[in-house]
Design an enzyme around this catalytic site. Structure first.
Site, PDB file in Angstrom:
ATOM      1  CB  THR A 166      -0.972   0.128   1.129  1.00 52.77           C
ATOM      2  OG1 THR A 166      -1.970   1.128   0.816  1.00 52.77           O
ATOM      3  CG2 THR A 166      -0.254   0.226   2.461  1.00 52.77           C
ATOM      4  CG  HIS A 204      -4.327   2.349   3.341  1.00 50.05           C
ATOM      5  ND1 HIS A 204      -3.306   2.734   2.394  1.00 50.05           N
ATOM      6  CD2 HIS A 204      -4.310   3.406   3.910  1.00 50.05           C
ATOM      7  CE1 HIS A 204      -3.248   3.934   2.454  1.00 50.05           C
ATOM      8  NE2 HIS A 204      -3.799   4.377   3.474  1.00 50.05           N
ATOM      9  CB  CYS A 241      -3.631   5.769   6.571  1.00 48.95           C
ATOM     10  SG  CYS A 241      -4.928   6.863   5.566  1.00 48.95           S
TER      11      CYS A 241
END
Length: 161
Positions: A23, A46, A29
């Site tokens: 990711t 994620h 995040c």
């Protein structure tokens, strides 16, 4: 080396050896990597926000720590993982902007990091390692063969946890 599977923002995927997951651009995040070392079923979430119960109409469950981790575990079990064997590594949760005079509400990175740990401990999933906080973004790759979680940050080189 199998396929490198991309996980988007507010997204989750799982794979089996020899595939890997990646990711891009984890800022505040968190990338939650879950792994069953026996079956080598691996999962990556994620998520963007700590808690789905604070927001109405949250059709995207992968955006949140609580529902995202729950859904990732279910997906992994459907692929042959054993929930009792799962271990976790997390990365991200940066504070991307200056904190001078910032309210608690805006410290999303830190709240995300705490939410991930709470959700994992609630489910008795051991957190093996983390690379969280500070003020830079991270791109991660999670390898199903070894459970290695590789973290790349601009100007920081590569770190494996």
């Amino acid at each position: 080396m199998g396929e490198m599977i991309k996980v988007g923002m507010g997204d989750l995927k799982a794979c089996k050896y020899p595939d890997a997951l990646t990711t891009l651009g984890l800022g505040s995040c968190i990338g939650v990597a879950l792994y069953d070392p026996v079956t080598k079923v691996s999962g990556l979430l994620h998520f963007m926000l700590p808690d789905s119960t604070q927001i109405r109409n949250n059709s995207n469950r992968a955006k949140f720590a609580d529902t995202g981790i729950e859904d990732l575990i279910s997906l992994m079990i459907s692929m042959g993982a054993n929930s009792g064997r799962l271990v976790a590594k997390i990365a991200g949760g940066a504070q991307m902007f200056s904190t001078a005079g910032m309210s608690e509400m805006l410290c999303v990175g830190q709240r995300n990091s705490e939410a991930a740990k709470n959700e994992l401990s609630k489910r008795h999933i051991r957190l093996l390692a983390e690379d969280t906080g500070l003020n830079y973004g991270r791109t991660v790759e999670f390898y199903s063969e070894t459970g290695e979680y590789k973290i790349k940050s601009v100007g920081k080189g590569i770190k494996v946890i």
